[in-house]
Design a protein around this motif. Structure first.
Motif, PDB file in Angstrom:
ATOM      1  N   MET A  81       0.848  -1.208   0.000  1.00  0.00           N
ATOM      2  CA  MET A  81       0.000   0.000   0.000  1.00  0.00           C
ATOM      3  C   MET A  81       0.878   1.251   0.000  1.00  0.00           C
ATOM      4  SD  MET A  81      -2.905  -1.150  -0.286  1.00  0.00           S
ATOM      5  CE  MET A  81      -3.778  -2.683  -0.123  1.00  0.00           C
ATOM      6  N   VAL A 125      -3.585   3.117   2.370  1.00  0.00           N
ATOM      7  CA  VAL A 125      -4.620   3.398   1.368  1.00  0.00           C
ATOM      8  C   VAL A 125      -5.997   3.165   1.986  1.00  0.00           C
ATOM      9  CG1 VAL A 125      -5.608   2.657  -0.835  1.00  0.00           C
ATOM     10  CG2 VAL A 125      -3.125   2.810  -0.581  1.00  0.00           C
ATOM     11  N   MET A 127      -9.387   3.255   0.534  1.00  0.00           N
ATOM     12  CA  MET A 127     -10.232   3.357  -0.650  1.00  0.00           C
ATOM     13  C   MET A 127     -11.558   2.629  -0.422  1.00  0.00           C
ATOM     14  SD  MET A 127      -9.047   2.349  -4.471  1.00  0.00           S
ATOM     15  CE  MET A 127      -9.164   0.583  -4.417  1.00  0.00           C
ATOM     16  N   SER A 128     -11.467   1.397   0.116  1.00  0.00           N
ATOM     17  CA  SER A 128     -12.651   0.537   0.215  1.00  0.00           C
ATOM     18  C   SER A 128     -13.633   1.034   1.270  1.00  0.00           C
ATOM     19  CB  SER A 128     -12.228  -0.892   0.577  1.00  0.00           C
ATOM     20  OG  SER A 128     -11.285  -1.360  -0.352  1.00  0.00           O
ATOM     21  N   GLY A 133     -17.012  -2.196  -1.384  1.00  0.00           N
ATOM     22  CA  GLY A 133     -15.732  -2.805  -1.740  1.00  0.00           C
ATOM     23  C   GLY A 133     -14.806  -1.737  -2.292  1.00  0.00           C
ATOM     24  N   SER A 134     -14.111  -2.067  -3.361  1.00  0.00           N
ATOM     25  CA  SER A 134     -13.148  -1.113  -3.907  1.00  0.00           C
ATOM     26  C   SER A 134     -13.685  -0.416  -5.157  1.00  0.00           C
ATOM     27  CB  SER A 134     -11.842  -1.843  -4.228  1.00  0.00           C
ATOM     28  OG  SER A 134     -12.118  -2.931  -5.088  1.00  0.00           O
ATOM     29  N   ARG A 135     -15.010  -0.459  -5.350  1.00  0.00           N
ATOM     30  CA  ARG A 135     -15.574   0.218  -6.535  1.00  0.00           C
ATOM     31  C   ARG A 135     -15.534   1.730  -6.329  1.00  0.00           C
ATOM     32  NH1 ARG A 135     -18.115  -4.412  -6.545  1.00  0.00           N
ATOM     33  NH2 ARG A 135     -19.713  -3.772  -5.072  1.00  0.00           N
ATOM     34  N   PHE A 158     -11.237  -1.988   5.802  1.00  0.00           N
ATOM     35  CA  PHE A 158     -10.095  -2.745   5.268  1.00  0.00           C
ATOM     36  C   PHE A 158      -8.869  -1.857   5.045  1.00  0.00           C
ATOM     37  CE2 PHE A 158     -13.580  -5.111   2.735  1.00  0.00           C
ATOM     38  CZ  PHE A 158     -13.673  -6.153   3.626  1.00  0.00           C
ATOM     39  N   SER A 160      -5.339  -1.384   5.576  1.00  0.00           N
ATOM     40  CA  SER A 160      -4.144  -2.071   6.085  1.00  0.00           C
ATOM     41  C   SER A 160      -3.195  -1.063   6.734  1.00  0.00           C
ATOM     42  CB  SER A 160      -3.422  -2.786   4.943  1.00  0.00           C
ATOM     43  OG  SER A 160      -4.227  -3.798   4.411  1.00  0.00           O
ATOM     44  N   PRO A 361      -8.744  -6.748  -4.791  1.00  0.00           N
ATOM     45  CA  PRO A 361      -9.094  -6.231  -6.120  1.00  0.00           C
ATOM     46  C   PRO A 361      -7.907  -6.206  -7.068  1.00  0.00           C
ATOM     47  CG  PRO A 361      -8.899  -4.425  -4.526  1.00  0.00           C
ATOM     48  CD  PRO A 361      -8.713  -5.707  -3.768  1.00  0.00           C
ATOM     49  N   THR A 363     -10.613  -8.800  -8.078  1.00  0.00           N
ATOM     50  CA  THR A 363     -10.771 -10.201  -7.690  1.00  0.00           C
ATOM     51  C   THR A 363     -10.481 -11.103  -8.891  1.00  0.00           C
ATOM     52  OG1 THR A 363     -13.097 -10.252  -8.299  1.00  0.00           O
ATOM     53  CG2 THR A 363     -12.599  -9.636  -6.017  1.00  0.00           C
ATOM     54  N   VAL A 366     -13.200 -10.993 -11.430  1.00  0.00           N
ATOM     55  CA  VAL A 366     -13.223  -9.762 -12.236  1.00  0.00           C
ATOM     56  C   VAL A 366     -12.078  -9.781 -13.259  1.00  0.00           C
ATOM     57  CG1 VAL A 366     -13.012  -7.243 -12.143  1.00  0.00           C
ATOM     58  CG2 VAL A 366     -14.452  -8.430 -10.479  1.00  0.00           C
TER      59      VAL A 366
HETATM   60  C1  LIG Z   1      -5.970  -8.650   3.358  1.00  0.00           C
HETATM   61  C2  LIG Z   1      -6.690  -7.485   2.771  1.00  0.00           C
HETATM   62  C3  LIG Z   1      -6.127  -6.215   2.856  1.00  0.00           C
HETATM   63  C4  LIG Z   1      -6.788  -5.119   2.316  1.00  0.00           C
HETATM   64  N1  LIG Z   1      -6.232  -3.870   2.436  1.00  0.00           N
HETATM   65  C5  LIG Z   1      -6.877  -2.794   1.928  1.00  0.00           C
HETATM   66  C6  LIG Z   1      -6.350  -1.475   2.076  1.00  0.00           C
HETATM   67  O1  LIG Z   1      -5.265  -1.280   2.642  1.00  0.00           O
HETATM   68  N2  LIG Z   1      -7.066  -0.439   1.591  1.00  0.00           N
HETATM   69  C7  LIG Z   1      -8.266  -0.589   0.969  1.00  0.00           C
HETATM   70  O2  LIG Z   1      -8.854   0.395   0.546  1.00  0.00           O
HETATM   71  N3  LIG Z   1      -8.810  -1.830   0.820  1.00  0.00           N
HETATM   72  C8  LIG Z   1      -8.140  -2.918   1.279  1.00  0.00           C
HETATM   73  N4  LIG Z   1      -8.689  -4.174   1.151  1.00  0.00           N
HETATM   74  C9  LIG Z   1     -10.029  -4.303   0.570  1.00  0.00           C
HETATM   75  C10 LIG Z   1     -10.001  -4.681  -0.860  1.00  0.00           C
HETATM   76  O3  LIG Z   1      -9.297  -3.678  -1.549  1.00  0.00           O
HETATM   77  C11 LIG Z   1     -11.416  -4.790  -1.422  1.00  0.00           C
HETATM   78  O4  LIG Z   1     -12.049  -3.568  -1.386  1.00  0.00           O
HETATM   79  C12 LIG Z   1     -12.269  -5.700  -0.705  1.00  0.00           C
HETATM   80  O5  LIG Z   1     -11.617  -6.929  -0.519  1.00  0.00           O
HETATM   81  C13 LIG Z   1     -13.521  -5.875  -1.542  1.00  0.00           C
HETATM   82  O6  LIG Z   1     -14.565  -6.075  -0.688  1.00  0.00           O
HETATM   83  P1  LIG Z   1     -15.562  -7.282  -0.847  1.00  0.00           P
HETATM   84  O7  LIG Z   1     -14.812  -8.506  -1.205  1.00  0.00           O
HETATM   85  O8  LIG Z   1     -16.409  -7.288   0.373  1.00  0.00           O
HETATM   86  O9  LIG Z   1     -16.552  -6.872  -2.010  1.00  0.00           O
HETATM   87  P2  LIG Z   1     -16.596  -6.906  -3.555  1.00  0.00           P
HETATM   88  O10 LIG Z   1     -15.413  -6.287  -4.219  1.00  0.00           O
HETATM   89  O11 LIG Z   1     -17.888  -6.249  -3.827  1.00  0.00           O
HETATM   90  O12 LIG Z   1     -16.643  -8.417  -4.040  1.00  0.00           O
HETATM   91  C14 LIG Z   1     -17.770  -9.265  -3.847  1.00  0.00           C
HETATM   92  C15 LIG Z   1     -18.004 -10.129  -5.060  1.00  0.00           C
HETATM   93  O13 LIG Z   1     -18.412  -9.327  -6.181  1.00  0.00           O
HETATM   94  C16 LIG Z   1     -17.580  -9.561  -7.285  1.00  0.00           C
HETATM   95  N5  LIG Z   1     -17.359  -8.285  -7.989  1.00  0.00           N
HETATM   96  C17 LIG Z   1     -16.840  -7.149  -7.446  1.00  0.00           C
HETATM   97  N6  LIG Z   1     -16.749  -6.180  -8.381  1.00  0.00           N
HETATM   98  C18 LIG Z   1     -17.211  -6.693  -9.525  1.00  0.00           C
HETATM   99  C19 LIG Z   1     -17.363  -6.176 -10.853  1.00  0.00           C
HETATM  100  N7  LIG Z   1     -17.009  -4.938 -11.174  1.00  0.00           N
HETATM  101  N8  LIG Z   1     -17.851  -6.999 -11.786  1.00  0.00           N
HETATM  102  C20 LIG Z   1     -18.190  -8.272 -11.485  1.00  0.00           C
HETATM  103  N9  LIG Z   1     -18.062  -8.820 -10.233  1.00  0.00           N
HETATM  104  C21 LIG Z   1     -17.599  -8.042  -9.282  1.00  0.00           C
HETATM  105  C22 LIG Z   1     -16.287 -10.094  -6.712  1.00  0.00           C
HETATM  106  O14 LIG Z   1     -15.597 -10.917  -7.647  1.00  0.00           O
HETATM  107  C23 LIG Z   1     -16.752 -10.884  -5.510  1.00  0.00           C
HETATM  108  O15 LIG Z   1     -17.129 -12.188  -5.918  1.00  0.00           O
HETATM  109  C24 LIG Z   1      -8.040  -5.291   1.670  1.00  0.00           C
HETATM  110  C25 LIG Z   1      -8.613  -6.562   1.565  1.00  0.00           C
HETATM  111  C26 LIG Z   1      -7.936  -7.663   2.107  1.00  0.00           C
HETATM  112  C27 LIG Z   1      -8.571  -9.014   1.983  1.00  0.00           C
END
Ligand SMILES: Cc1cc2nc3c(=O)[nH]c(=O)nc-3n(C[C@H](O)[C@H](O)[C@H](O)COP(=O)(O)OP(=O)(O)OC[C@H]3O[C@@H](n4cnc5c(N)ncnc54)[C@H](O)[C@@H]3O)c2cc1C
Length: 386
Positions: A81, A125, A127-128, A133-135, A158, A160, A361, A363, A366
Motif C-alpha cells: 500500500m 490506502v 479506498m474501500s 468494496g473497492s468500486r 479494510f 491495512s 481487487p 478479484t 473480475v
Molecule cells: C488482506 C486485505 C487487505 C486489504 N487492504 C486494503 C487497504 O489497505 N485499503 C483498501 O482500501 N482496501 C483494502 N482491502 C479491501 C479490498 O481492496 C477490497 O475492497 C475488498 O476486498 C472488496 O470487498 P468485498 O470482497 O467485500 O466486495 P466486492 O469487491 O464487492 O466483491 C464481492 C463479489 O463481487 C464480485 N465483484 C466485485 N466487483 C465486480 C465487478 N465490477 N464486476 C463483477 N463482479 C464483481 C467479486 O468478484 C466478488 O465475488 C483489503 C482486503 C484484504 C482481503
C-alpha cells in the motif's frame, strides 16, 4: 535503482519470516518488521534518488515484493500500500499531470510527500468502503471545498496498517457533481481521523485492516495530482498499482508455501511418497509460471506503462498470482497432512493468507471476466470495473 534493494529485502524478509507467526497470532501491527524496513531504507524504495530514495522501477518493486511476501505476507501487503502511494506519485509523468491541469504547487507538495517517505514516513490506502468494496465510482465518503482546502467526511474499511500510518490516501467523491467525480486526498493521521479496530479476519491478520472514520479538513495541497476527479481515469489508464502490485506479494506467499512445505515433508519423511512428490512438482511449476507472468507484466509496466498489451499482462498477473497462491497452498497442505493444520504451523497461516489473493481487487473473477472480454474481441473496459 538500486542493485542493493533485493539483498536488503531478502535480509529483512528473513527476519520477518521468523516473526510472522507471532504477529499472525496476536493480529498486531508488525512494528519490528517496519523498523527493519525503515532502517534498510526500503520505505524510500519508489522515491526518486534526487529526493533521497532508491528510485525503483515497477519491475524492481515487484522483485522486492516477492521477497517480502515470502517472508511475511501481511507485512508485504502493508508495504505494498505504501509503495502504491509513493510509486504512483513518483512514476506519473510530469507532462501527464500537467496535461490534466495540475498546478505548479502540486509538484512541490508531491516532492515533500516523497521525501518524507525516504525519511521513514509510512502511507496507507483508504479506498474501500462497507457495501461498496473497492468500486471507486460508488464510494460514499464525501468531500466539499472550503476556504482553506477540503472537508472530508465518511468511513472506510479494510485499511491495512490503520493507526500506524502517517497519512492515508483517501478516495472521496464530490456529491454535488452529476457524474461520479472521485478524487484522491492524502490525509494526515491525527485529529478527525479515527481508527475503529474491526479487523478479525481469516487471513492476512497482521495487516490490521481496520475501519477508519474521517471528519477532517485538509489543505489544498492534500488533493493528489492537484486536480479533482482523476481517480477513475487513473484506475483505467494505469491499472498497475490497483491491480497488479498485490500479485508479486502473492507469488512470494506461494513461494513460502513451497519452502515450508518441503521442510515439513522432509521432517516427516513424507517426501519419498510419489503422490506427495507429484503435488510438490505441480506446485513448483505453477509458482514458477505465476512468477514469470508477474515478472513479464512488471517489465512491461516499467517499459510501456499504460500500454494496451501492458495492461493485459497486468490483469493476467493478478489472476495468475491470486489463484496460484490459493491453489498451491491448498494442495501442499493436503500433502503435508493434518499436523500442518495446527495453529502455529507455518502452512496453516500460509493457507489462510494465500486465500486472500483472489479476493483482493481486482478479484480473480473480475480479472477473468476482463481477460475473457479481451480474448473474445470485446472492449474489457466497456463494463465499469471500478
Ligand atoms: C488482506 C486485505 C487487505 C486489504 N487492504 C486494503 C487497504 O489497505 N485499503 C483498501 O482500501 N482496501 C483494502 N482491502 C479491501 C479490498 O481492496 C477490497 O475492497 C475488498 O476486498 C472488496 O470487498 P468485498 O470482497 O467485500 O466486495 P466486492 O469487491 O464487492 O466483491 C464481492 C463479489 O463481487 C464480485 N465483484 C466485485 N466487483 C465486480 C465487478 N465490477 N464486476 C463483477 N463482479 C464483481 C467479486 O468478484 C466478488 O465475488 C483489503 C482486503 C484484504 C482481503
Amino acid at each position: 535503482m538500486t542493485v542493493s534493494a533485493i539483498p536488503r529485502a531478502r535480509s529483512v524478509a528473513e527476519r520477518m519470516s521468523a516473526r510472522a507467526q507471532a504477529y499472525d497470532a496476536s493480529g498486531e501491527f508488525p512494528s519490528a518488521d517496519f523498523d527493519d524496513l525503515r532502517d534498510a531504507g526500503l520505505l524510500g524504495l519508489m522515491v526518486p534518488r534526487r529526493l533521497g530514495g532508491l528510485g525503483a522501477s515497477f519491475a524492481e518493486y515487484a522483485d522486492v515484493a516477492v521477497e517480502l511476501g515470502a517472508g511475511a505476507g501481511a507485512t508485504a501487503l502493508i508495504f505494498n500500500m505504501h509503495a502504491s502511494v509513493t510509486g504512483a506519485l513518483a512514476h506519473t509523468p510530469d507532462d501527464l499531470v500537467r496535461a490534466f491541469g495540475a498546478p505548479d504547487s502540486f509538484f512541490e507538495s508531491r516532492d515533500r510527500v516523497l521525501r518524507a517517505a525516504a525519511d521513514g514516513s509510512l502511507y496507507a490506502v483508504a479506498m474501500s468502503e462497507r457495501g461498496v468494496g473497492s468500486r471507486l465510482s460508488k464510494v460514499a465518503t464525501a468531500y466539499e471545498r472550503t476556504a482553506a482546502g477540503f472537508r472530508i467526511t465518511g468511513s472506510k474499511t479494510f485499511v491495512s496498517g490503520a493507526g500506524h500510518a502517517d497519512a492515508y490516501l483517501v478516495a472521496a467523491r464530490d456529491h454535488t457533481a452529476d457524474e461520479p467525480r472521485v478524487s484522491y486526498f492524502l490525509v494526515p493521521a491525527g485529529d478527525g481521523v479515527r481508527v475503529e479496530p474491526t479487523w478479525d479476519a481469516l487471513g492476512m491478520r497482521a495487516t490490521g485492516s481496520h475501519d477508519l472514520h474521517l471528519d477532517t479538513e485538509v489543505g489544498r495541497d492534500a488533493l493528489v495530482g492537484g486536480i479533482e476527479g482523476a481517480a477513475l481515469l487513473l484506475a483505467q489508464v494505469m491499472p498497475q498499482w490497483l491491480v497488479a502490485s498485490y500479485a508479486a506479494v502473492y507469488v512470494g506467499v506461494a513461494r513460502a508455501v513451497l519452502d515450508h512445505g518441503a521442510k515439513h515433508l522432509r521432517e516427516r519423511g513424507l517426501h519419498t511418497l510419489p503422490a506427495v512428490r507429484a503435488r510438490m512438482g505441480r506446485a513448483d511449476t505453477r509458482v514458477a509460471a505465476a512468477a514469470l507472468v508477474v515478472a513479464e507484466a512488471a517489465r512491461r509496466v516499467a517499459e510501456d506503462p499504460g500500454g494496451q498489451e501492458t495492461n493485459r499482462w497486468v490483469w493476467r498477473a493478478k489472476l495468475a498470482a491470486g489463484d496460484t497462491a490459493a491453489e498451491v497452498a491448498s494442495s501442499v497442505l493436503e500433502a503435508a497432512g493434518a499436523s500442518a493444520t495446527r495453529r502455529g504451523h507455518p502452512l496453516e497461516r500460509l493457507y489462510r493468507d494465500a486465500r486472500c489473493g483472489a479476493l483482493q481487487p481486482a478479484t480473480s473473477d473480475v480479472c477473468a471476466d476482463w481477460l475473457g472480454a479481451r480474448a473474445v474481441g470485446d472492449d474489457p473496459d466497456e463494463a465499469p470495473r471500478w
